[in-house]
Each structure stands twice: as C-alpha cells, then as structure tokens.
Design a protein around this motif. Structure first.
Motif, PDB file in Angstrom:
ATOM      1  N   ALA A  30       0.811  -1.220   0.000  1.00  0.00           N
ATOM      2  CA  ALA A  30       0.000   0.000   0.000  1.00  0.00           C
ATOM      3  C   ALA A  30       0.840   1.264   0.000  1.00  0.00           C
ATOM      4  O   ALA A  30       0.343   2.341  -0.356  1.00  0.00           O
ATOM      5  CB  ALA A  30      -0.941  -0.003   1.213  1.00  0.00           C
ATOM      6  N   TRP A  31       2.116   1.147   0.390  1.00  0.00           N
ATOM      7  CA  TRP A  31       2.956   2.352   0.389  1.00  0.00           C
ATOM      8  C   TRP A  31       3.115   2.896  -1.034  1.00  0.00           C
ATOM      9  O   TRP A  31       3.310   4.091  -1.249  1.00  0.00           O
ATOM     10  CB  TRP A  31       4.315   2.064   1.016  1.00  0.00           C
ATOM     11  CG  TRP A  31       5.068   3.314   1.356  1.00  0.00           C
ATOM     12  CD1 TRP A  31       6.176   3.811   0.725  1.00  0.00           C
ATOM     13  CD2 TRP A  31       4.762   4.247   2.403  1.00  0.00           C
ATOM     14  NE1 TRP A  31       6.581   4.991   1.315  1.00  0.00           N
ATOM     15  CE2 TRP A  31       5.727   5.279   2.349  1.00  0.00           C
ATOM     16  CE3 TRP A  31       3.764   4.305   3.372  1.00  0.00           C
ATOM     17  CZ2 TRP A  31       5.716   6.356   3.233  1.00  0.00           C
ATOM     18  CZ3 TRP A  31       3.746   5.379   4.257  1.00  0.00           C
ATOM     19  CH2 TRP A  31       4.709   6.380   4.179  1.00  0.00           C
ATOM     20  N   ALA A  32       2.999   2.030  -2.011  1.00  0.00           N
ATOM     21  CA  ALA A  32       3.068   2.475  -3.412  1.00  0.00           C
ATOM     22  C   ALA A  32       1.920   3.422  -3.727  1.00  0.00           C
ATOM     23  O   ALA A  32       2.079   4.367  -4.516  1.00  0.00           O
ATOM     24  CB  ALA A  32       3.015   1.259  -4.336  1.00  0.00           C
ATOM     25  N   PHE A 243      -2.059  13.087   3.502  1.00  0.00           N
ATOM     26  CA  PHE A 243      -2.479  12.294   4.671  1.00  0.00           C
ATOM     27  C   PHE A 243      -3.801  11.569   4.393  1.00  0.00           C
ATOM     28  O   PHE A 243      -4.023  10.468   4.907  1.00  0.00           O
ATOM     29  CB  PHE A 243      -2.570  13.198   5.902  1.00  0.00           C
ATOM     30  CG  PHE A 243      -1.227  13.745   6.306  1.00  0.00           C
ATOM     31  CD1 PHE A 243      -0.305  12.932   6.953  1.00  0.00           C
ATOM     32  CD2 PHE A 243      -0.856  15.040   5.997  1.00  0.00           C
ATOM     33  CE1 PHE A 243       0.951  13.413   7.294  1.00  0.00           C
ATOM     34  CE2 PHE A 243       0.390  15.531   6.337  1.00  0.00           C
ATOM     35  CZ  PHE A 243       1.307  14.725   6.987  1.00  0.00           C
ATOM     36  N   GLN A 244      -4.670  12.183   3.589  1.00  0.00           N
ATOM     37  CA  GLN A 244      -5.918  11.503   3.219  1.00  0.00           C
ATOM     38  C   GLN A 244      -5.610  10.258   2.379  1.00  0.00           C
ATOM     39  O   GLN A 244      -6.211   9.201   2.571  1.00  0.00           O
ATOM     40  CB  GLN A 244      -6.821  12.469   2.443  1.00  0.00           C
ATOM     41  CG  GLN A 244      -7.393  13.584   3.325  1.00  0.00           C
ATOM     42  CD  GLN A 244      -8.148  14.631   2.541  1.00  0.00           C
ATOM     43  OE1 GLN A 244      -7.821  14.924   1.386  1.00  0.00           O
ATOM     44  NE2 GLN A 244      -9.152  15.230   3.157  1.00  0.00           N
ATOM     45  N   ARG A 245      -4.652  10.419   1.461  1.00  0.00           N
ATOM     46  CA  ARG A 245      -4.270   9.268   0.628  1.00  0.00           C
ATOM     47  C   ARG A 245      -3.602   8.178   1.482  1.00  0.00           C
ATOM     48  O   ARG A 245      -3.851   6.982   1.306  1.00  0.00           O
ATOM     49  CB  ARG A 245      -3.325   9.756  -0.483  1.00  0.00           C
ATOM     50  CG  ARG A 245      -3.040   8.721  -1.553  1.00  0.00           C
ATOM     51  CD  ARG A 245      -2.404   9.339  -2.776  1.00  0.00           C
ATOM     52  NE  ARG A 245      -1.097   9.904  -2.517  1.00  0.00           N
ATOM     53  CZ  ARG A 245      -0.797  11.184  -2.671  1.00  0.00           C
ATOM     54  NH1 ARG A 245      -1.704  12.057  -3.066  1.00  0.00           N
ATOM     55  NH2 ARG A 245       0.432  11.628  -2.429  1.00  0.00           N
ATOM     56  N   ALA A 249      -5.097   4.487   1.659  1.00  0.00           N
ATOM     57  CA  ALA A 249      -4.294   3.393   1.110  1.00  0.00           C
ATOM     58  C   ALA A 249      -3.913   2.385   2.193  1.00  0.00           C
ATOM     59  O   ALA A 249      -4.114   1.171   2.030  1.00  0.00           O
ATOM     60  CB  ALA A 249      -3.032   3.946   0.458  1.00  0.00           C
ATOM     61  N   LEU A 250      -3.389   2.881   3.301  1.00  0.00           N
ATOM     62  CA  LEU A 250      -2.880   1.973   4.337  1.00  0.00           C
ATOM     63  C   LEU A 250      -4.011   1.225   5.041  1.00  0.00           C
ATOM     64  O   LEU A 250      -3.906   0.028   5.297  1.00  0.00           O
ATOM     65  CB  LEU A 250      -2.035   2.748   5.348  1.00  0.00           C
ATOM     66  CG  LEU A 250      -0.751   3.381   4.786  1.00  0.00           C
ATOM     67  CD1 LEU A 250       0.003   4.125   5.879  1.00  0.00           C
ATOM     68  CD2 LEU A 250       0.162   2.322   4.164  1.00  0.00           C
ATOM     69  N   ASN A 251      -5.107   1.918   5.330  1.00  0.00           N
ATOM     70  CA  ASN A 251      -6.186   1.257   6.058  1.00  0.00           C
ATOM     71  C   ASN A 251      -7.074   0.401   5.159  1.00  0.00           C
ATOM     72  O   ASN A 251      -7.833  -0.433   5.664  1.00  0.00           O
ATOM     73  CB  ASN A 251      -7.019   2.288   6.823  1.00  0.00           C
ATOM     74  CG  ASN A 251      -6.267   2.799   8.052  1.00  0.00           C
ATOM     75  OD1 ASN A 251      -5.319   2.156   8.501  1.00  0.00           O
ATOM     76  ND2 ASN A 251      -6.642   3.947   8.559  1.00  0.00           N
ATOM     77  N   ARG A 257      -3.722  -0.335  10.058  1.00  0.00           N
ATOM     78  CA  ARG A 257      -2.372   0.058   9.659  1.00  0.00           C
ATOM     79  C   ARG A 257      -2.021   1.479  10.120  1.00  0.00           C
ATOM     80  O   ARG A 257      -0.885   1.760  10.473  1.00  0.00           O
ATOM     81  CB  ARG A 257      -2.243  -0.047   8.132  1.00  0.00           C
ATOM     82  CG  ARG A 257      -0.863   0.179   7.596  1.00  0.00           C
ATOM     83  CD  ARG A 257       0.033  -1.030   7.789  1.00  0.00           C
ATOM     84  NE  ARG A 257      -0.085  -2.012   6.729  1.00  0.00           N
ATOM     85  CZ  ARG A 257      -0.003  -3.332   6.939  1.00  0.00           C
ATOM     86  NH1 ARG A 257       0.199  -3.806   8.156  1.00  0.00           N
ATOM     87  NH2 ARG A 257      -0.114  -4.184   5.940  1.00  0.00           N
ATOM     88  N   MET A 258      -3.001   2.396  10.062  1.00  0.00           N
ATOM     89  CA  MET A 258      -2.729   3.797  10.427  1.00  0.00           C
ATOM     90  C   MET A 258      -3.766   4.274  11.432  1.00  0.00           C
ATOM     91  O   MET A 258      -4.963   4.033  11.275  1.00  0.00           O
ATOM     92  CB  MET A 258      -2.767   4.682   9.179  1.00  0.00           C
ATOM     93  CG  MET A 258      -2.546   6.165   9.465  1.00  0.00           C
ATOM     94  SD  MET A 258      -2.460   7.130   7.926  1.00  0.00           S
ATOM     95  CE  MET A 258      -2.331   8.785   8.603  1.00  0.00           C
ATOM     96  N   ARG A 259      -3.292   4.960  12.457  1.00  0.00           N
ATOM     97  CA  ARG A 259      -4.176   5.554  13.464  1.00  0.00           C
ATOM     98  C   ARG A 259      -3.857   7.042  13.604  1.00  0.00           C
ATOM     99  O   ARG A 259      -2.751   7.481  13.304  1.00  0.00           O
ATOM    100  CB  ARG A 259      -3.984   4.874  14.821  1.00  0.00           C
ATOM    101  CG  ARG A 259      -4.473   3.433  14.887  1.00  0.00           C
ATOM    102  CD  ARG A 259      -4.361   2.898  16.302  1.00  0.00           C
ATOM    103  NE  ARG A 259      -4.917   1.556  16.424  1.00  0.00           N
ATOM    104  CZ  ARG A 259      -5.169   0.964  17.588  1.00  0.00           C
ATOM    105  NH1 ARG A 259      -4.909   1.599  18.726  1.00  0.00           N
ATOM    106  NH2 ARG A 259      -5.666  -0.254  17.639  1.00  0.00           N
ATOM    107  N   LEU A 260      -4.855   7.776  14.085  1.00  0.00           N
ATOM    108  CA  LEU A 260      -4.700   9.211  14.335  1.00  0.00           C
ATOM    109  C   LEU A 260      -5.102   9.494  15.778  1.00  0.00           C
ATOM    110  O   LEU A 260      -6.149   9.012  16.231  1.00  0.00           O
ATOM    111  CB  LEU A 260      -5.602   9.987  13.363  1.00  0.00           C
ATOM    112  CG  LEU A 260      -5.658  11.505  13.489  1.00  0.00           C
ATOM    113  CD1 LEU A 260      -4.287  12.136  13.206  1.00  0.00           C
ATOM    114  CD2 LEU A 260      -6.707  12.070  12.520  1.00  0.00           C
TER     115      LEU A 260
END
Length: 373
Positions: A30-32, A243-245, A249-251, A257-260
């Motif tokens: 997903a980092w791509a 950050f939206q992307r 992508a990650l979640n 995968r990503m938390r805020l």
C-alpha cells in the motif's frame, strides 16, 4: 540456496509481509499508493529448489524529466536475508532487473541495525563535554554481521554519500529512537521513563488532558495543527491530500495500519500524531502541536497513550523514528533526542542508504541536483 527474481502480485507481496514478525511500513504494497507520483513494482525472490517466496521488495520508480530513465528506490528495503553468505546472489538479479526496467540508479536502505545505545549511556554522553555525537559514545550493542554486510556492499560496487556515513544525506533517518516492549511489563516501561516524563504524564492527567483516536474526517483538524507546527519549526508541510491518501491506502490494506490521535484539553485539540502498525513494529510517524496549552503537557500524555495502545496490540517495539546523532546542546536538533531519551529506550543506528549507479553520468547529475536542492 539458488534464487530467482520476478515481479509478484500485491497479494503475494502482502502475504509475505504478513508472514514476518515485522517489516518497514515503506515496504508494504500500500505504500506504493501513498507515493502516487512514483511508479511502483513488487519484486519477489524465490528459492529455486522449493519455489517458496523468500524475499520481497517494493520498488518506487521516479522518472527523469523528458526521458524514460528512472531512479529506482527501495525505502527501508528490500525485505531479504541481509546476513545471507551469498548476498550478491540476492542483489545482482535485482540490479539486472531494474536496469532492464530503465533505472539509471538504485537506492536502497538495508533494514539492518549496526549499533544501539541505551538511554543511560546517552545521558552520560550528554554530560561529557568531549562527546559531540552518538558515535563518540561506546555502543551498548554492536551487530558484527552488519559490518560484514557493509563490506560486501562496497565490494559489489554499492556506494554511500559523501557525509562520511553519518547519514545526513539519507532520505530516511539513519538514527532512530526505539522503546523495546517485548518481554517487558507496561509498569517496567513506565518506570524507565525519566523523572520529567513521569511528572509530565501525571501533570497532564491531573489537568484533565484527554487522548482520543480520530478518523478520516478528523484529518482536516490534524492538518490545522500540523501547519501550525510547520510554521513554528520552519519546515514545508505536506498537503492534506497526502495524509488523506495515506489513510485510505494503508487502512484499505489493513484496517489497523494507520491511526490518528489527538490530545485535547477543555475540548480544544492541542497535539496530534499519526501511528503506523506493521506486525510487531509500531511507529509514531508524524507529530503536530498548537502553540497554546503546552503547560498541560499534551504531547507526553499522547505518547504514553500511543505506547500503551501499541503494547495492547502486541508490539515488540515502539519506534519514535528519526533523531540526529548530535549530542551538542547548541545544535538545533538536540532537543529532539533529548525529548525521546526521556522515554528510556535506545537509540539505534541503521546501516544507512546505499546507491548503485547503473548509468554513472545520470547518477552524477542526480547527485549534483540533490546537493543543490
């Protein structure tokens, strides 16, 4: 082991990453999607005898203007057996493949730690006027195999920047700060914080600082705090769309995968941070704070909550990401290591990033361009 290299699907790539205890968040498929301005490819190394996938790498390709030649970049990768005696047999097919894809230069970051320093050693170093950098302190842990990896890479023709290996020319941080969590209780982790950190966490609790998780729709509020931080600390902020992307992508790949996180007081958000999770490795990746409310210590409260959440997820390490190697109190980056040392933990030095020029002329031109940016 005889190896073959070929392009693999995202599903194969993700399944391989998920089979490991951890890997860099920059090596998940997903980092791509996060780096949408780069073309990408997933590579797989296979054991010829068994057909088993034994290594993977996410390659990001950045095209040169007007010509179809690319910088091929494997951030904090590839994910292979770096201590294999036949390391050249892993890397030579990769170079041949990338050259065939039009790459003029290859950059990679072996995820190999070469030295570690405990917080107590760093504190002693800070108090010693003769110590200016981490490397001036005797390391508490040295990985001898990492030196062998570096020797092999040099013999193969891989190069490091002209900063003498200090890592300042690297795209990703060479020095990071990590809090080990494996085989420790939360009480032990907290007890290892310095007195100031423990006092600040207590102060935040007494003041009623609340730490909450946010979602996609809270990224605008994140961006507000992040841009205040950028203005105060004189750096160019990434746009909200990045950050939206990243979130999407990650979640989409993994819902966790990503938390805020936000630390708020009297209903006002004072600090915010993003957290990334891959297996047992959890990163505090971006941080932001307002210019007000610092007296109630929101950042300490937020870090403590994030660390506890990482522990609850079964993390083996909580990674506070980059630090400078400078222990000079007059250095503008000194405050960063000073803040992170307060968590106990360890400073770690990676092997750094390495380049392989496939076209020396274009590689040199890129070097000159990067040095003038």
């Amino acid at each position: 082991m005889s190896l073959t290299l070929r392009t693999i699907s995202r599903e194969q790539h993700l399944a391989f990453i998920q089979s490991l205890p951890s890997a860099s968040h920059m090596q998940v498929p997903a980092w791509a999607d996060v780096k949408a301005e780069w073309r990408s490819e997933s590579l797989g190394w296979f054991d010829e005898r068994t057909g088993e996938l034994v290594g993977a790498g996410l390659v990001l390709y950045r095209q040169l203007p007007k010509i179809k030649r690319y910088l091929a970049y494997l951030p904090e990768g590839p994910v292979i057996n770096w201590f294999a005696p036949n390391l050249d047999e892993w890397l030579q097919p990769m170079l041949a493949h990338l050259k065939h894809q039009g790459a003029f230069s290859v950059k990679m970051g072996p995820p190999v730690i070469i030295r570690r320093w405990e917080a107590i050693s760093i504190k002693a170093g800070i108090q010693n006027p003769d110590v200016k950098r981490l490397r001036d302190i005797e390391a508490d842990f040295i990985e001898p195999r990492a030196f062998e990896v570096a020797d092999k890479l040099r013999r193969m023709g891989w190069q490091q920047g002209e900063d003498g290996g200090a890592g300042f020319g690297d795209v990703q941080p060479r020095y990071v700060y990590q809090v080990p969590l494996a085989n420790r209780s939360l009480e032990e982790v907290h007890k290892n914080f310095n007195q100031l950190w423990r006092r600040n966490i207590k102060k935040a609790e007494k003041a009623g600082v609340e730490v909450v998780q946010g979602g996609y729709h809270d990224l605008e509020e994140w961006q507000r705090l992040y841009e205040i931080t950028a203005l105060r600390d004189h750096f160019r902020p990434r746009p909200l769309s990045y950050f939206q992307r990243m979130w999407t992508a990650l979640n989409t790949e993994d819902p966790n995968r990503m938390r805020l996180y936000f630390a708020r007081h009297d209903g006002v958000n004072l600090s915010a941070a993003t957290m990334l999770v891959v297996g047992g490795h959890v990163w505090y990746s971006y941080g932001a704070s307002d210019n007000i409310g610092r007296e109630v210590r929101p950042s300490n409260a937020m870090q403590w909550r994030m660390l506890r959440d990482a522990y609850a997820l079964g993390a083996t390490v909580y990674d506070l990401r980059g630090i400078s190697d400078s222990l000079d109190e007059t250095d503008h980056l000194f405050g960063l290591i000073q803040f992170k040392v307060g968590t106990g933990g360890q400073a770690a030095e990676y092997l750094g990033e390495w380049d392989f020029p496939l076209n020396k002329l274009l590689h040199k031109a890129l070097d000159i361009y990067m040095s003038r940016r």
